[in-house]
Design an enzyme around this catalytic site. Sequence first.
Site, PDB file in Angstrom:
ATOM      1  CG  HIS A 134      39.872  34.302  40.202  1.00 48.72           C
ATOM      2  ND1 HIS A 134      40.720  34.556  41.326  1.00 48.72           N
ATOM      3  CD2 HIS A 134      40.516  32.731  39.799  1.00 48.72           C
ATOM      4  CE1 HIS A 134      41.974  32.840  41.471  1.00 48.72           C
ATOM      5  NE2 HIS A 134      41.667  32.314  40.693  1.00 48.72           N
ATOM      6  CG  LEU A 176      35.494  38.487  42.124  1.00 48.79           C
ATOM      7  CD1 LEU A 176      35.270  37.522  42.629  1.00 48.79           C
ATOM      8  CD2 LEU A 176      34.607  39.304  42.388  1.00 48.79           C
ATOM      9  CG  HIS A 177      38.321  43.568  39.942  1.00 50.35           C
ATOM     10  ND1 HIS A 177      37.961  43.762  39.425  1.00 50.35           N
ATOM     11  CD2 HIS A 177      37.732  43.860  41.007  1.00 50.35           C
ATOM     12  CE1 HIS A 177      36.647  44.741  39.408  1.00 50.35           C
ATOM     13  NE2 HIS A 177      36.616  44.485  40.386  1.00 50.35           N
ATOM     14  CG  HIS A 178      41.499  37.937  41.395  1.00 47.20           C
ATOM     15  ND1 HIS A 178      40.594  37.021  42.257  1.00 47.20           N
ATOM     16  CD2 HIS A 178      41.132  39.407  42.468  1.00 47.20           C
ATOM     17  CE1 HIS A 178      39.930  37.744  43.349  1.00 47.20           C
ATOM     18  NE2 HIS A 178      41.584  38.778  43.291  1.00 47.20           N
ATOM     19  CD  GLN A 179      41.164  41.617  35.427  1.00 47.74           C
ATOM     20  OE1 GLN A 179      41.995  42.173  35.823  1.00 47.74           O
ATOM     21  NE2 GLN A 179      40.905  41.553  35.217  1.00 47.74           N
TER      22      GLN A 179
END
Length: 660
Positions: A381, A592-595
């Site tokens: 994201h 946003l660190h949603h890998q």
Amino acid sequence: MIRKIKLFILGALLTLSSGGVTNDSRDGFSSEEQGTLKRSYRQHPLIDTLLQSVNPKYEPKQPDDFFDFLRDQYPLPDGLKSPLSEYDYIIVGAGSAGCTLAARLTEDPKTTVLLLEAGKGEMFTTDAPAIAAFFQRTDYTWQYFMEKEPGVCLGMINKKCFWPRGKAIGGTSVINYMIYTRGRPEEWNRIAAAGNVGWSYDEVLEYYKKSERSSLRGLEDSPHRGRKGELNVEFVQYRTPMIDAFLEAGRERGIPTVDYNAPEQLGFGYVQSTTQDGKRVSAAKAFLHRNKNRPNLHILPNTRVTKVLIDSMTKTAYGVQYVRNRLKRNVAARKEVILSAGPIASPQLLMLSGVGPKDHLSSHGIPVIQDLPVGRTLYDHISFPGLIFTLNTTGMTLSESRFAQLPGVIQTVTQWLQYGDGPPASPGAVEGIGYIRTPVSNDPDPVPDMELISIGGSLVSDGGPGGSKAVRRGMMISEKIFDAAYGSIDDTDTWSPFLMLLHPESFGFIELKDNNPWSHPRMHGRYLSDAGGKDVATFVAAVRFVQELVATTPFQRFGARLHRAQYPACRALPFDSDAYWECAVRTLTATLHHQIATCRMGPAGDPQAVVDPRLRVHGLRNLRVVDSSIIPRTVAAHTNAPAIMIGEKAADMIKEDANR
């Protein structure tokens, strides 16, 4: 109380003035940029004096040891000085999923679990939601950088996107913004329909509810909320007037104010956060603190796993190799090895252990045990945080310069410590979440394509003389580009929605840099690279939506006006044109660190799958992956709550399989 305040302020100074940028994390930066990074971590000369004022016996130590007396401790039980040689289960990674899984498996006193984590215990400074941005560049994170790619992250230092991941007992839940979201029913139902039996919305909802202890005023009777779990979820007690403007403007535009985690409809709502009385609830606090003294649960911080031990003949995982206190050791698993190291470290560890794409592993001299598409799919994201509106009123938004001055800061911290409210309770100034469908969406189901994150301020709220600039620095935005775009409004009252693309067409991949387990992998986000340009078009459509939203009466009461950001790369483009906004998004492209999806879940026969619907690695025995890397496609959720849900569900599956 005075001592507690003194310790908190001291701990904050320590945490925010130090931390490590490893040589590997600086790879690819110029000498000038490396100097900038080093200056960000310079130790203040008064710190030793401050430490000695709290603890007279304190002696100055190396940087990695500064925080030891303030951190959560996880001693081995029963006076053990070293771990056992064998456990039933070995869990690699004490993040959101790993903490949950360890707690659930050790509910059976006969089951032994070893939980290994490369990071350290958290400290009470991480409890303050408002300073979440500070922890992006401390030793609580893996300092990952995406590979430089054309046309994205142009406004970041060295034009590389920064991908910090949690390195702590509690993982990324120690450094994140505490936003609690679950994903829409249609998204989970699609995952199940693709052959992932057991992963429909109704089925995962039960596990969301199992973990949750809802303290959401007004939703006490909601059938969608859990009330007896370990993870507290609440509305943020401190709010600025801008969140009411956001919600009221939505209603004026026909968008209801809702519980955005309920399945019935899309809408806007007050942010729901994983906090309790205004203080962060990490996965470690929720699932480990009350259970860490169980004799069957052994937790080893500061322990780096370098390889999963797999018998190449039987294709059975039987243990792991790890390094602790500079010593390399092996430990055996009687039943299973479980990777919960997250969407970057889990696929990296699989590949280092001989599980991954055959040609790629062979190119690094790694013997191939199982040829699987590990790391070949990576969704993320991304957000655009640069849409900022100035206001003609003052004191309406969160401002670091307004709340950080002594003696006011002491009163503010005191109020927060006692009552859990005030500015420190605001999770990085996030106040609301809104889900929208732009005209670009062609989804046949009622699924949003954009999330609006309403901020009680903006990127400029951390500036001014002496300001920390923590948010912009946490994203690694170039100071030169930031000042050109926003210098004229720095440290003024503003409002901003961060725009988050929920279902990108573009996806990337992750691969090894080499066969050295201490090297960071190479991460390719391939943001905004879809051939049809739908991802960019969705961002532009969201900008137009927000402009219409701000034109409503609730925002115009504050005189909200769009700031004309002067991005150097966009100066030749007409301001507010579609081309200008594409250039702006490509300049401030922020993760946003949603890998997800790097260890993609799918049934047998799925050529993109790494694990099956029971999270077992295809073709291997006694090896699972239990974290957000297994999510096969994007969902409208920040990934902390889904990772905890995955840990809950995996625990039941593991128990069921063990009893067969």
